[in-house]
Design a protein around this motif. Structure first.
Motif, PDB file in Angstrom:
ATOM      1  N   GLU A   1      38.191  43.264  30.679  1.00 45.15           N
ATOM      2  CA  GLU A   1      37.205  42.952  31.791  1.00 45.15           C
ATOM      3  C   GLU A   1      38.036  42.465  32.917  1.00 45.15           C
ATOM      4  O   GLU A   1      39.224  41.875  32.813  1.00 45.15           O
ATOM      5  CB  GLU A   1      36.224  42.184  31.116  1.00 45.15           C
ATOM      6  N   ARG A   2      37.259  42.245  33.942  1.00 46.05           N
ATOM      7  CA  ARG A   2      37.623  41.755  35.205  1.00 46.05           C
ATOM      8  C   ARG A   2      36.466  41.139  36.027  1.00 46.05           C
ATOM      9  O   ARG A   2      35.319  41.649  35.852  1.00 46.05           O
ATOM     10  CB  ARG A   2      38.339  42.659  35.993  1.00 46.05           C
ATOM     11  N   THR A   3      36.685  40.086  36.918  1.00 47.30           N
ATOM     12  CA  THR A   3      35.700  39.598  37.658  1.00 47.30           C
ATOM     13  C   THR A   3      36.031  39.698  39.112  1.00 47.30           C
ATOM     14  O   THR A   3      37.278  39.731  39.534  1.00 47.30           O
ATOM     15  CB  THR A   3      35.492  38.025  37.473  1.00 47.30           C
ATOM     16  N   TYR A   4      35.035  40.195  40.079  1.00 46.85           N
ATOM     17  CA  TYR A   4      35.481  40.403  41.486  1.00 46.85           C
ATOM     18  C   TYR A   4      35.185  38.984  42.277  1.00 46.85           C
ATOM     19  O   TYR A   4      35.470  38.997  43.473  1.00 46.85           O
ATOM     20  CB  TYR A   4      34.494  41.477  41.857  1.00 46.85           C
ATOM     21  N   PHE A   5      35.137  37.838  41.730  1.00 42.09           N
ATOM     22  CA  PHE A   5      35.224  36.788  42.350  1.00 42.09           C
ATOM     23  C   PHE A   5      36.660  36.306  42.581  1.00 42.09           C
ATOM     24  O   PHE A   5      37.470  36.235  41.739  1.00 42.09           O
ATOM     25  CB  PHE A   5      34.351  35.502  41.758  1.00 42.09           C
ATOM     26  N   PRO A   6      36.897  36.180  43.911  1.00 42.49           N
ATOM     27  CA  PRO A   6      38.456  35.885  44.171  1.00 42.49           C
ATOM     28  C   PRO A   6      39.069  34.767  43.514  1.00 42.49           C
ATOM     29  O   PRO A   6      38.383  33.815  43.487  1.00 42.49           O
ATOM     30  CB  PRO A   6      38.369  35.884  45.934  1.00 42.49           C
TER      31      PRO A   6
END
Length: 576
Positions: free
Chosen positions: A215-220
């Motif tokens: 999984e990945r998050t798009y919050f920098p």
């Protein structure tokens, strides 16, 4: 940057004790109604006392642990039991450690140990990490102004399991799969009450514990969230982040908003979300900064295009519809008897995979359209029913005489996937989450059946790389030791069917992350009848059925009269 979720500080100070007594796990079984939903217990406020003059080292430790049970949740009083340096350094938000039983503090004035039994550890997001039978919590002490204070303390909130169950609720953080095609929910535990939104947002920030192959998050990176998320009287959640607004382009902002919407919609008071980074308000194309909760439906982890129909075989021919009205399909498997014994249907309900009668091959055909039935796998030993994920991949298990092989079929290509804890074992059933991130299996052993779950690893193009080691879920079979069936109940929970005796069956629902405790849902508990299969879906509000031959009941509405299933019906299933 968030701290690692490995509980390093806790484990450095929590040492295993072989002398600790293990808590009893057996007791009387009480029959419950099949449609019961447990109401949350309302916790009472608790305002603990601060340190008192003249308390001994052991008393300081005991009262420090008592102070961590404050309600509403706060560590301000507990912090007063620490030395001045420890007060500055202590970070109780880094982890949660719960215990089922606690002993009296033992040791001298400099070091005090507290024996504990039935331990569960959670990371800084509230995600369960592991369980332990018995540990000893070790604390260092020092004297300040003639009073004992704790100088060495783990960076964790250490509380009783019963307090945790009353004070925290189960929720999910929504991240993206490696291809950014679908959302992946991660179960966490967050404080009850007005802190729900404020507790969820930090979990979306980058963490060293996140595996980009899952999984990945798009919050920098480098962003931080405000201490609280206020919710206006109109239901607008105002989320403020500290960071460089220039680091967020339009695509990233839309993906961030999607994660926020899906995560914060679990708070019933919220009707829309506003996201601010520094002095910049992010919104939808066109300028709207109040984002409604229906945004991001295309990333639904249960499959945006999935059908709610059930499918089955009647006298070897494919049918679809509702349990009360199953109609013949017009594709090859609905028109002809192709000799299949079990089926799996893709999420859109357009393609069906059938396992041949001898379990050696797989036939794939259109459900309702003209087109050929094609054999995509052959030469197997004993294939279980197929499962499908959102990418139209088909998952299979060849039982192979107790040395199972897990296969993934993409188009006409099939290849083996190594799943530690599943591959090479005696596997009786397999589920795959619709988001493609989880495998759940029933593994048979000399001590009975176990329900295990592992994570599927992908690259950014969606190619399956392998899987993590499957961990045993918090489920113990009844006296028979046999699991009859498993089915999805939510994207992060499965229901398990087992026998109690010839007249009673048991349905229990557990989390796929391995967290302890049963999830009490409608349809959980004892069910009168010797049922052999479950038909369930992760979609909220979907009916869940228990089936025995032509007998069927709706576990979510047990008083509903369904009548008998068609004679000769087998392999009843939802899509996926």
């Amino acid at each position: 940057m968030k701290r690692p979720a490995a509980l390093t500080g806790v484990l450095a100070l929590v040492l295993a004790l072989s002398a600790c007594a293990r808590m009893p796990t057996d007791g009387p079984v009480t029959e419950v109604q099949t449609s019961t939903v447990s109401a949350p217990r309302a916790p009472f406020d608790f305002d603990p006392k601060p340190p008192q003059p003249g308390e001994s080292a052991s008393e300081i430790v005991a009262h420090f642990l008592e102070a961590m049970k404050a309600r509403p949740i706060t560590t301000s009083v507990a912090r007063q039991f620490l030395s001045e340096e420890a007060q500055r350094d202590w970070r109780p938000d880094d982890a949660i450690v719960t215990y089922g039983e606690i002993g009296d503090p033992v040791g001298g004035d400099i070091t005090v140990q507290v024996p504990m039994a039935t331990i569960n550890e959670y990371d800084d997001r509230g995600a369960w990490q592991r369980s332990r039978d018995a540990v000893s919590l070790q604390l260092g002490l020092t004297s300040e102004d003639g009073q004992w204070r704790i100088s060495e303390v783990p960076d964790a909130l250490v509380v009783p399991e019963s307090w945790f169950e009353d004070s925290y609720r189960r929720a999910s953080l929504y991240l993206f799969d490696p291809t950014t095609s679908i959302l992946v929910p991660e179960p966490v535990y967050i404080p009850e009450g007005d802190q729900v939104a404020s507790s969820l947002v930090p979990g979306l920030l980058p963490s060293e514990g996140t595996d980009p192959r899952i999984e990945r998050t798009y919050f920098p990176e480098g962003f931080t969230s405000a201490f609280s998320v206020p919710i206006t009287s109109a239901g607008i959640a105002k989320v403020a982040l500290d960071g460089d607004p220039a680091a967020v382009d339009e695509t990233t902002s839309q993906l961030m908003l999607t994660q926020l919407i899906w995560t914060l919609r679990q708070e019933p008071r919220i009707r829309a979300v506003e996201l601010t980074i520094g002095d910049r308000e992010l919104g939808l194309p066109g300028g709207a900064t109040q984002v409604d909760l229906d945004v991001g439906s295309a990333y639904d982890p249960t499959g945006a295009q999935s059908t709610g129909d059930v499918f089955g075989l009647v006298d070897g021919r494919l049918v679809r519809g509702t349990v009360a009205s199953l109609l013949a399909t017009t594709g090859p498997m609905g028109v002809e008897r192709l000799g299949v014994r079990s089926i799996g249907v893709n999420l859109e309900g357009t393609r069906v995979a059938g396992i041949s009668g001898d379990g050696s091959s797989v036939i794939v055909a259109p459900v309702d359209d003209d087109g050929p039935a094609e054999q995509v796998v052959s030469g197997a030993s004993d294939l279980l029913a197929p499962a499908w994920d959102f990418a139209d991949r088909m998952w299979l298990v060849d039982r192979a005489g107790g040395r199972a092989r897990v296969l993934v079929v993409n188009g006409a290509q099939a290849r083996a996937v190594q799943v530690p804890g599943v591959s090479g074992r005696d596997v009786e059933q397999l589920l795959v989450s619709r988001d493609g991130s989880r495998l759940v299996a029933v593994v048979s052993g000399k001590d009975g059946d176990r329900v295990v779950a592992g994570r599927v690893l992908h690259d950014e193009r969606g190619r399956v790389l392998g899987a993590t080691r499957a961990r045993t879920l918090a489920y113990e079979p009844d006296a028979s030791g046999q699991v009859r069936d498993i089915t999805w109940r939510t994207p992060t929970a499965v229901s398990v069917l087992s026998d109690i005796n010839e007249d009673l069956s048991q349905v229990r629902t557990v989390s796929v992350d391995g967290a302890p405790g049963e999830i009490v849902t409608s349809g959980s508990g004892r069910v009168r009848g010797a049922f052999r299969s479950l038909v369930g879906s992760p979609v909220e509000g979907a009916e869940v059925y228990a089936v025995a031959g032509e007998d069927v009941i709706d576990l979510t509405a047990p008083s509903r009269q369904l009548g008998a299933l068609p004679s000769g019906l087998t392999s009843l299933t939802y899509v996926g």
